[in-house]
Design a protein around this motif. Structure first.
Motif, PDB file in Angstrom:
ATOM      1  N   TYR A 188      22.544  12.564 -22.512  1.00 43.92           N
ATOM      2  CA  TYR A 188      21.543  12.670 -23.669  1.00 43.92           C
ATOM      3  C   TYR A 188      20.272  13.634 -22.853  1.00 43.92           C
ATOM      4  N   ALA A 189      19.930  13.198 -21.816  1.00 42.81           N
ATOM      5  CA  ALA A 189      18.766  13.815 -21.039  1.00 42.81           C
ATOM      6  C   ALA A 189      19.060  15.182 -20.758  1.00 42.81           C
ATOM      7  N   ALA A 190      20.309  15.498 -20.137  1.00 37.34           N
ATOM      8  CA  ALA A 190      20.678  16.833 -19.994  1.00 37.34           C
ATOM      9  C   ALA A 190      20.691  17.819 -21.105  1.00 37.34           C
ATOM     10  N   ASP A 191      20.831  17.378 -22.218  1.00 31.79           N
ATOM     11  CA  ASP A 191      20.743  18.256 -23.409  1.00 31.79           C
ATOM     12  C   ASP A 191      19.415  18.172 -24.056  1.00 31.79           C
ATOM     13  N   GLY A 192      18.433  17.583 -23.577  1.00 35.24           N
ATOM     14  CA  GLY A 192      17.197  17.480 -24.146  1.00 35.24           C
ATOM     15  C   GLY A 192      17.110  16.457 -25.225  1.00 35.24           C
ATOM     16  N   TYR A 193      17.874  15.406 -25.458  1.00 31.53           N
ATOM     17  CA  TYR A 193      17.798  14.509 -26.358  1.00 31.53           C
ATOM     18  C   TYR A 193      16.902  13.334 -26.066  1.00 31.53           C
ATOM     19  N   TYR A 253      14.943   4.825 -26.298  1.00 32.53           N
ATOM     20  CA  TYR A 253      16.404   4.778 -26.796  1.00 32.53           C
ATOM     21  C   TYR A 253      17.202   4.897 -25.323  1.00 32.53           C
ATOM     22  N   SER A 254      16.388   5.423 -24.132  1.00 35.24           N
ATOM     23  CA  SER A 254      17.271   5.357 -22.910  1.00 35.24           C
ATOM     24  C   SER A 254      17.577   3.985 -22.480  1.00 35.24           C
ATOM     25  N   ASP A 255      16.683   3.130 -22.897  1.00 33.92           N
ATOM     26  CA  ASP A 255      17.244   1.730 -22.442  1.00 33.92           C
ATOM     27  C   ASP A 255      18.255   1.166 -23.199  1.00 33.92           C
ATOM     28  N   PHE A 284      31.784   4.726 -34.706  1.00 33.87           N
ATOM     29  CA  PHE A 284      31.348   5.215 -33.127  1.00 33.87           C
ATOM     30  C   PHE A 284      29.982   5.759 -32.893  1.00 33.87           C
ATOM     31  N   ARG A 285      29.441   5.230 -31.803  1.00 30.20           N
ATOM     32  CA  ARG A 285      28.247   5.862 -31.409  1.00 30.20           C
ATOM     33  C   ARG A 285      28.259   6.103 -29.873  1.00 30.20           C
ATOM     34  N   MET A 286      27.235   6.885 -29.660  1.00 23.21           N
ATOM     35  CA  MET A 286      26.748   7.182 -28.176  1.00 23.21           C
ATOM     36  C   MET A 286      27.876   7.824 -27.439  1.00 23.21           C
ATOM     37  N   LEU A 287      28.502   8.823 -28.176  1.00 27.56           N
ATOM     38  CA  LEU A 287      29.513   9.581 -27.382  1.00 27.56           C
ATOM     39  C   LEU A 287      28.699  10.396 -26.288  1.00 27.56           C
ATOM     40  N   ALA A 288      29.274  10.445 -25.013  1.00 32.55           N
ATOM     41  CA  ALA A 288      28.518  11.025 -23.877  1.00 32.55           C
ATOM     42  C   ALA A 288      29.607  11.551 -23.080  1.00 32.55           C
ATOM     43  N   PRO A 343      15.848   6.191 -38.293  1.00 32.91           N
ATOM     44  CA  PRO A 343      15.497   4.955 -37.606  1.00 32.91           C
ATOM     45  C   PRO A 343      14.010   4.704 -37.429  1.00 32.91           C
ATOM     46  N   HIS A 344      13.271   5.956 -37.289  1.00 29.41           N
ATOM     47  CA  HIS A 344      11.882   5.872 -37.164  1.00 29.41           C
ATOM     48  C   HIS A 344      11.497   7.178 -37.922  1.00 29.41           C
ATOM     49  N   PRO A 345      10.047   7.394 -38.389  1.00 30.48           N
ATOM     50  CA  PRO A 345       9.527   8.454 -39.176  1.00 30.48           C
ATOM     51  C   PRO A 345       9.741   9.729 -38.000  1.00 30.48           C
TER      52      PRO A 345
END
Length: 162
Positions: free
Chosen positions: A22-27, A34-36, A85-89, A149-151
Motif C-alpha cells: 500500500y505504501a509503495a503505491d502511495g496509498y 490504516y497501516s496499523d 474480500f479486502r486488503m489485496l496486496a 469511512p471518514h470524510p
C-alpha cells in the motif's frame, strides 16, 4: 505459485507485505492509522480467511487477500448471503506475474464454495491496476455501495454475481 490460508509463522511477514504494498503505491502516508490495521494479519487470520500466495520453490509470500462473509467483522459492503474480500496486496517484486488475479480467483472460489450469491469489494478510486483485475474477472462497479469511512475518503464498490 500456491494459494492457501496463511500459516501462523507467516503472519508478521503478511502484515509487513500488506503495509509495504500500500505504501509503495502511495496509498498510505506516515500518519495513516490504516497501516496499523493492514499490519495486523494476526487479527485478520482470527476473524476472517487470510489468504497468501506463496512461491512454490522458495515459499516466499508473494501476496495476500482477506476473505470474509457478510455480517462478519471484516465485511464492509457485502449484503446477507454475499462474500467479500479486502486488503489485496502483492509484493512489488511479484507484480505483473498474475499473483493478484490468482488471489482474487481464490476468493471467487471460496465465495462459490460458501454458497454466496455475490462477491463484493471496495477500493480506493486510485487503485486502477487492481480495478483492471476485477473487471477482467467479471466484477462490475456498484456505485450504490460506494461509501466513506471518514470524510474525504471515498471507497468505490465492485460486485461479481455468482
Amino acid at each position: 505459485m500456491l494459494i492457501r490460508a496463511a500459516a501462523p509463522d507467516e503472519l508478521a511477514a503478511v502484515g509487513e507485505l500488506t503495509v509495504s504494498a500500500y505504501a509503495a503505491d502511495g496509498y498510505l502516508d506516515a500518519t495513516d492509522d490504516y497501516s496499523d490495521e493492514l499490519r495486523d494479519a494476526t487479527r485478520r487470520a482470527e476473524l476472517a480467511t487470510l489468504l497468501v500466495a506463496v512461491d512454490d520453490r522458495s515459499r516466499q509470500v508473494l501476496g495476500t487477500a482477506t476473505f470474509c462473509l457478510a455480517g462478519t467483522p471484516y465485511a464492509e459492503v457485502s449484503r446477507p448471503g454475499e462474500a467479500e474480500f479486502r486488503m489485496l496486496a502483492v509484493a512489488e517484486e511479484a507484480r505483473g506475474h498474475g499473483v493478484g488475479a490468482a488471489l482474487v480467483q481464490s476468493c471467487i472460489d471460496l465465495a462459490r464454495a460458501a454458497g454466496s450469491t455475490a462477491l463484493t469489494l471496495c477500493s480506493l478510486k486510485e487503485m486502477t491496476p487492481a480495478h483492471r483485475i476485477y473487471q477482467r474477472l467479471g466484477f462490475v462497479r456498484a456505485p450504490d455501495r460506494d461509501w466513506q469511512p471518514h470524510p474525504g475518503l471515498t471507497l468505490v464498490a465492485f460486485v461479481l454475481a455468482l
